[in-house]
Design a protein around this motif. Structure first.
Motif: not given
Length: 375
Positions: A329-339
């Motif tokens: 969780g310190r380096i992975v936001s969990g969000d993935i862009s539409g691109e």
């Protein structure tokens, strides 16, 4: 039977094989979306860390592969103060450490002078600011606080034999900052034996348009040799560490992509072979070769699309779960862009095209006579 019904019926008629192929494509696309998504998240987090503070330019030592390897004299600040185009600037020192006792690797330390306005921009949720704290104190991000199980008033041994007191815990929407340590510049210089040295200077210009910043960057480079001056967006997009991360992400994903393409190719070749009589009858009743090719290609592309949907959903769930763990969780936001999602679907469609083209061509070349001879 309608053409679309025929396509789905052919795939549903061999459910195990179709499911296995679907899984292979899903793994390939999921690898692309997850790995490239993490890399893309690194870039966005780095850019947000600068843009949220209004930073326009970043000054580093030229030729260094990593920002932490950059060495600049603190006295460069005296020369920067003479430039009219600079609204404000701040020297900063960066290091990356491992907190062995807690089992955390790659924890970033950011250090600025105690009177730097950059320190005032952290939103404290516990404790007090560094400007009001005593010696050997620091701030930690919320996700790092959770991972370490530390709160304001606790002690952290950042370097062996060098205990620091947690003055406060801050919260940031930026995943990098949320997992970092912030301390006064002088303290980190002492710990790293880099008295009078910094890693970089962040510059806020009096104007923010690109032509003005390019002119300002040229003036800064002229102050002394060996300076690299980049606009923050350009730096975030071209940072060597991020380029390496992107290259590793695509290289690792390419292995899964090859497996996915071979899976579709094998499935469609077997389907054509097993349906030789059926395809020959289609040709006998007037189906053109182009229509036969379209049938096989439609099946391959439908498998690829289904795999893309499953793979993308799987990647999103995986990253969301990783973002909830203390270490990742310190380096992975969990969000993935539409691109990134779009890239995954494009890759899947390319897999479908590559895997279905030869079987479709072979099916289109079948003649009614070959169907009668086929056992």
């Amino acid at each position: 039977m309608r053409f679309s019904r025929l396509v789905t019926a052919n795939l549903m008629g061999r459910p195990v094989r179709s499911l296995l192929t679907l899984t292979g494509v899903a793994v390939a696309v999921g690898a692309v979306v997850a790995l490239v998504g993490v890399s893309d998240g690194f870039e966005k987090s780095l850019l947000d860390a600068y843009e949220s503070r209004g930073v326009d330019l970043l000054v580093l030592q030229a030729g260094k592969v990593q920002q932490t390897m950059s060495v600049l004299p603190e006295s460069l600040g005296d020369e920067l103060a003479k430039l009219d185009g600079i609204e404000s600037f701040a020297p900063g020192l960066t290091d990356v450490v491992s907190l062995g006792d807690e089992g955390l690797m790659g924890v970033t330390i950011q250090a600025w002078p105690r009177d730097s306005p950059l320190l005032d921009q952290f939103q404290l949720i516990e404790g007090g600011p560094l400007s009001e704290a005593g010696p050997k104190t620091l701030l930690i991000g919320q996700s790092l606080s959770t991972a370490l199980k530390k709160k304001a008033g606790d002690t952290i041994e950042v370097y062996e034999g060098e205990p620091f007191t947690v003055a406060g815990v801050y919260e940031s929407y930026n995943v990098f900052e949320n997992g970092a340590i912030v301390m006064p510049l002088a303290d980190l210089q002492d710990l790293m034996f880099r008295e009078g040295e910094v890693t970089a200077y962040t510059i806020i210009g009096k104007q923010h348009d690109r032509p003005f910043l390019e002119e300002l960057a040229a003036q800064i480079r002229a102050l002394q040799p060996g300076l690299e001056v980049a606009q923050t967006r350009d730096y975030a997009e071209n940072a060597p560490e991020l380029k390496t991360a992107r290259a590793i992400a695509w290289l690792t994903s390419s292995i899964a992509l090859v497996v996915g393409a071979v899976g579709i190719l094998n499935t469609m070749l077997m389907a054509v072979f097993e349906r030789t009589k059926e395809i020959a009858m289609m040709r006998a009743v007037g189906w053109r070769r182009s229509r036969v090719m379209r049938l096989v290609m439609s099946e391959a592309l439908l498998l690829a699309f289904g795999g893309a949907v499953l793979g993308t959903l799987g990647a999103i769930v995986l990253l969301r779960l990783l973002a909830q763990t203390p270490s990742a969780g310190r380096i992975v936001s969990g969000d993935i862009s539409g691109e990134v999602v779009l890239q995954g679907f494009v890759v899947a469609m390319l897999l479908g095209l590559l895997g279905g083209l030869y079987p479709a061509y072979r099916a289109a070349r079948l003649t009614p006579i070959e169907g009668l001879r086929h056992e």
